[in-house]
Motif scaffolding. Structure first.
Motif, PDB file in Angstrom:
ATOM      1  N   THR A  81       0.828  -1.211   0.000  1.00  0.00           N
ATOM      2  CA  THR A  81       0.000   0.000   0.000  1.00  0.00           C
ATOM      3  C   THR A  81       0.858   1.256   0.000  1.00  0.00           C
ATOM      4  O   THR A  81       1.944   1.284   0.596  1.00  0.00           O
ATOM      5  N   ASN A  82       0.364   2.289  -0.650  1.00  0.00           N
ATOM      6  CA  ASN A  82       1.006   3.601  -0.607  1.00  0.00           C
ATOM      7  C   ASN A  82       0.486   4.463   0.537  1.00  0.00           C
ATOM      8  O   ASN A  82       0.843   5.638   0.623  1.00  0.00           O
ATOM      9  N   ALA A  83      -0.352   3.909   1.397  1.00  0.00           N
ATOM     10  CA  ALA A  83      -0.817   4.649   2.579  1.00  0.00           C
ATOM     11  C   ALA A  83       0.338   4.737   3.572  1.00  0.00           C
ATOM     12  O   ALA A  83       0.744   3.735   4.152  1.00  0.00           O
ATOM     13  N   ALA A  84       0.869   5.938   3.751  1.00  0.00           N
ATOM     14  CA  ALA A  84       2.112   6.096   4.511  1.00  0.00           C
ATOM     15  C   ALA A  84       1.919   6.730   5.875  1.00  0.00           C
ATOM     16  O   ALA A  84       2.890   7.065   6.542  1.00  0.00           O
ATOM     17  N   SER A  85       0.690   6.873   6.308  1.00  0.00           N
ATOM     18  CA  SER A  85       0.436   7.549   7.574  1.00  0.00           C
ATOM     19  C   SER A  85       0.512   6.603   8.763  1.00  0.00           C
ATOM     20  O   SER A  85       0.730   7.041   9.889  1.00  0.00           O
ATOM     21  N   TYR A  86       0.331   5.306   8.514  1.00  0.00           N
ATOM     22  CA  TYR A  86       0.265   4.328   9.601  1.00  0.00           C
ATOM     23  C   TYR A  86       1.627   3.683   9.862  1.00  0.00           C
ATOM     24  O   TYR A  86       2.369   3.361   8.934  1.00  0.00           O
ATOM     25  N   THR A  87       1.935   3.431  11.144  1.00  0.00           N
ATOM     26  CA  THR A  87       3.034   2.539  11.469  1.00  0.00           C
ATOM     27  C   THR A  87       2.631   1.121  11.080  1.00  0.00           C
ATOM     28  O   THR A  87       1.464   0.843  10.792  1.00  0.00           O
ATOM     29  N   LYS A  88       3.610   0.223  11.076  1.00  0.00           N
ATOM     30  CA  LYS A  88       3.308  -1.177  10.737  1.00  0.00           C
ATOM     31  C   LYS A  88       2.232  -1.736  11.665  1.00  0.00           C
ATOM     32  O   LYS A  88       1.249  -2.343  11.210  1.00  0.00           O
ATOM     33  N   ALA A  89       2.389  -1.546  12.961  1.00  0.00           N
ATOM     34  CA  ALA A  89       1.417  -2.075  13.917  1.00  0.00           C
ATOM     35  C   ALA A  89       0.040  -1.477  13.685  1.00  0.00           C
ATOM     36  O   ALA A  89      -0.974  -2.180  13.761  1.00  0.00           O
ATOM     37  N   GLU A  90      -0.024  -0.178  13.391  1.00  0.00           N
ATOM     38  CA  GLU A  90      -1.310   0.466  13.151  1.00  0.00           C
ATOM     39  C   GLU A  90      -1.964  -0.044  11.878  1.00  0.00           C
ATOM     40  O   GLU A  90      -3.187  -0.219  11.818  1.00  0.00           O
ATOM     41  N   ALA A  91      -1.157  -0.306  10.841  1.00  0.00           N
ATOM     42  CA  ALA A  91      -1.709  -0.815   9.588  1.00  0.00           C
ATOM     43  C   ALA A  91      -2.296  -2.202   9.779  1.00  0.00           C
ATOM     44  O   ALA A  91      -3.404  -2.500   9.321  1.00  0.00           O
ATOM     45  N   VAL A  92      -1.556  -3.074  10.466  1.00  0.00           N
ATOM     46  CA  VAL A  92      -2.049  -4.431  10.714  1.00  0.00           C
ATOM     47  C   VAL A  92      -3.324  -4.383  11.548  1.00  0.00           C
ATOM     48  O   VAL A  92      -4.295  -5.109  11.285  1.00  0.00           O
ATOM     49  N   GLU A  93      -3.340  -3.493  12.553  1.00  0.00           N
ATOM     50  CA  GLU A  93      -4.529  -3.363  13.391  1.00  0.00           C
ATOM     51  C   GLU A  93      -5.712  -2.851  12.590  1.00  0.00           C
ATOM     52  O   GLU A  93      -6.859  -3.289  12.790  1.00  0.00           O
ATOM     53  N   LYS A  94      -5.474  -1.943  11.659  1.00  0.00           N
ATOM     54  CA  LYS A  94      -6.563  -1.426  10.828  1.00  0.00           C
ATOM     55  C   LYS A  94      -7.195  -2.545  10.006  1.00  0.00           C
ATOM     56  O   LYS A  94      -8.422  -2.679   9.959  1.00  0.00           O
ATOM     57  N   TYR A  95      -6.350  -3.355   9.360  1.00  0.00           N
ATOM     58  CA  TYR A  95      -6.907  -4.436   8.538  1.00  0.00           C
ATOM     59  C   TYR A  95      -7.650  -5.453   9.405  1.00  0.00           C
ATOM     60  O   TYR A  95      -8.695  -5.977   9.000  1.00  0.00           O
ATOM     61  N   ALA A  96      -7.134  -5.706  10.595  1.00  0.00           N
ATOM     62  CA  ALA A  96      -7.833  -6.617  11.503  1.00  0.00           C
ATOM     63  C   ALA A  96      -9.186  -6.033  11.911  1.00  0.00           C
ATOM     64  O   ALA A  96     -10.189  -6.752  11.986  1.00  0.00           O
ATOM     65  N   ARG A  97      -9.218  -4.736  12.160  1.00  0.00           N
ATOM     66  CA  ARG A  97     -10.479  -4.075  12.522  1.00  0.00           C
ATOM     67  C   ARG A  97     -11.503  -4.176  11.396  1.00  0.00           C
ATOM     68  O   ARG A  97     -12.711  -4.306  11.639  1.00  0.00           O
ATOM     69  N   LEU A  98     -11.025  -4.165  10.168  1.00  0.00           N
ATOM     70  CA  LEU A  98     -11.921  -4.284   9.027  1.00  0.00           C
ATOM     71  C   LEU A  98     -12.355  -5.730   8.774  1.00  0.00           C
ATOM     72  O   LEU A  98     -13.293  -5.959   8.002  1.00  0.00           O
ATOM     73  N   GLY A  99     -11.640  -6.686   9.413  1.00  0.00           N
ATOM     74  CA  GLY A  99     -12.015  -8.086   9.272  1.00  0.00           C
ATOM     75  C   GLY A  99     -11.017  -8.960   8.549  1.00  0.00           C
ATOM     76  O   GLY A  99     -11.252 -10.165   8.366  1.00  0.00           O
ATOM     77  N   PHE A 100      -9.868  -8.396   8.144  1.00  0.00           N
ATOM     78  CA  PHE A 100      -8.833  -9.170   7.454  1.00  0.00           C
ATOM     79  C   PHE A 100      -7.875  -9.788   8.469  1.00  0.00           C
ATOM     80  O   PHE A 100      -7.790  -9.332   9.616  1.00  0.00           O
ATOM     81  N   ASP A 101      -7.140 -10.808   8.034  1.00  0.00           N
ATOM     82  CA  ASP A 101      -6.235 -11.504   8.961  1.00  0.00           C
ATOM     83  C   ASP A 101      -4.782 -11.434   8.502  1.00  0.00           C
ATOM     84  O   ASP A 101      -4.016 -12.368   8.686  1.00  0.00           O
ATOM     85  N   PHE A 102      -4.372 -10.326   7.918  1.00  0.00           N
ATOM     86  CA  PHE A 102      -2.994 -10.187   7.451  1.00  0.00           C
ATOM     87  C   PHE A 102      -2.030 -10.081   8.634  1.00  0.00           C
ATOM     88  O   PHE A 102      -2.296  -9.375   9.598  1.00  0.00           O
ATOM     89  N   SER A 103      -0.913 -10.768   8.525  1.00  0.00           N
ATOM     90  CA  SER A 103       0.133 -10.674   9.539  1.00  0.00           C
ATOM     91  C   SER A 103       1.041  -9.492   9.223  1.00  0.00           C
ATOM     92  O   SER A 103       1.003  -8.936   8.119  1.00  0.00           O
ATOM     93  N   ALA A 104       1.894  -9.137  10.177  1.00  0.00           N
ATOM     94  CA  ALA A 104       2.818  -8.020   9.966  1.00  0.00           C
ATOM     95  C   ALA A 104       3.752  -8.295   8.789  1.00  0.00           C
ATOM     96  O   ALA A 104       4.115  -7.370   8.045  1.00  0.00           O
ATOM     97  N   LYS A 105       4.130  -9.559   8.577  1.00  0.00           N
ATOM     98  CA  LYS A 105       5.023  -9.897   7.471  1.00  0.00           C
ATOM     99  C   LYS A 105       4.335  -9.780   6.125  1.00  0.00           C
ATOM    100  O   LYS A 105       5.006  -9.743   5.085  1.00  0.00           O
ATOM    101  N   GLU A 106       3.002  -9.732   6.133  1.00  0.00           N
ATOM    102  CA  GLU A 106       2.257  -9.658   4.871  1.00  0.00           C
ATOM    103  C   GLU A 106       1.858  -8.238   4.502  1.00  0.00           C
ATOM    104  O   GLU A 106       1.228  -8.033   3.456  1.00  0.00           O
TER     105      GLU A 106
END
Length: 300
Positions: A81-106
């Motif tokens: 993603t080109n979304a550059a506002s989130y830290t890695k942890a925040e990005a993973v948490e966002k996708y989890a909040r939306l219902g996705f199960d992506f890991s930090a490595k993904e």
């Protein structure tokens, strides 16, 4: 007031295309109903986020189930993603909040790529960032401060990083243009997108402001993120052992996702119903640009 439409964005992407990587494309596109119909042809998917997985803070209908289906088939998944506002942890948490199960490595963002490759600055100076008020910088390898919080940084910073366009408009950009004319310094663009699809339309992104700076000053910003090779190198490093011909870049734009994926030697999939071309016939845009995806798919 600028009318931010798909036609305006397409014209701007075409205008700045000389700064994009060179790529070759298929003679024509195949059609599929969704990514499940593409899965037999590839072993891994590199997925844009906005317009593919989500639109703003809303998951695209069916995308969560499709990701589970692809995992069940043994497909590798990477979010690029080109979304550059989130830290890695925040990005993973966002996708989890939306219902996705992506890991930090993904999950790889242009922010990750830019921070990993930030050049050194002269002693005693720091990077100043165009960033949202809530942005954190604890993942930065070097000192970084939000320029909107301390406008003196326009004059004193050793270089600038464009992370987010939230709280950044023409007035701030004009001030940065003047500062860089008076004292040329490095400009890092951690989100090359010109626009992004949200629930209520398109928003201007850091790439738009960076291009205005380049045109006004003659400076050459350093871009990190799609369509540039540095982003795809980071994604492909997570998919070693899989031939590029068996990896598909999936996105909603021709000039970032499809062009960038093709330049990296990947197959490409254009999602049409949720992003830049929502509600439009993509055929004329493909013809005008010559950027031809391998597949055209309405939804993820």
């Amino acid at each position: 007031m600028r009318d931010i439409t798909a036609d305006w964005a397409f014209a701007r992407y075409e205008a700045i295309r000389p700064r994009a990587p060179a790529a070759t494309f298929s003679a024509s596109s195949r059609r599929a109903a969704h990514l499940g119909e593409v899965a037999e042809q590839v072993d891994a998917f590199i997925l844009d986020a906005f317009g593919v997985l989500n639109r703003g803070e809303t998951a695209i209908p069916g995308a969560i189930d499709r990701m589970r289906e692809l995992r069940d088939q043994g497909k590798r998944l990477i979010v690029l993603t080109n979304a550059a506002s989130y830290t890695k942890a925040e990005a993973v948490e966002k996708y989890a909040r939306l219902g996705f199960d992506f890991s930090a490595k993904e999950v790889i963002s242009s922010r990750d790529v830019a921070f990993a490759l930030l050049p050194p600055l002269p002693d005693g100076t720091i990077w100043a960032a165009a960033a949202a008020p809530e942005d954190r910088f604890d993942d930065s390898p070097v000192p970084l401060r939000r320029v909107q919080d301390d406008p003196r940084l326009f004059d004193s910073a050793g270089g600038f990083v464009l992370l987010s366009s939230t709280g950044w408009a023409d007035a701030e950009n004009e001030r940065l243009i003047k500062a860089l004319r008076d004292d040329p310094r490095p400009l890092i663009v951690a989100n090359p997108d010109l626009v992004a699809p949200r629930e209520d339309g398109l928003t201007l992104e850091p790439g738009h402001f960076a291009e205005a700076i380049a045109e006004a000053t003659g400076l050459a910003p350093r871009f990190f993120g799609k369509p540039h090779r540095n982003a795809f190198d980071a994604a492909l490093a997570r998919l070693r052992g899989i031939p590029r011909s068996r990896i598909a870049m999936v996105g909603d734009t021709l000039h970032t996702d499809v062009l960038g994926g093709a330049a990296a030697g990947l197959k490409t999939v254009l999602i049409t119903d949720h992003g830049l071309f929502r509600g439009r016939d993509v055929g004329p845009y493909i013809t005008r640009s010559g950027i031809v995806p391998d597949w055209i798919v309405p939804t993820t």
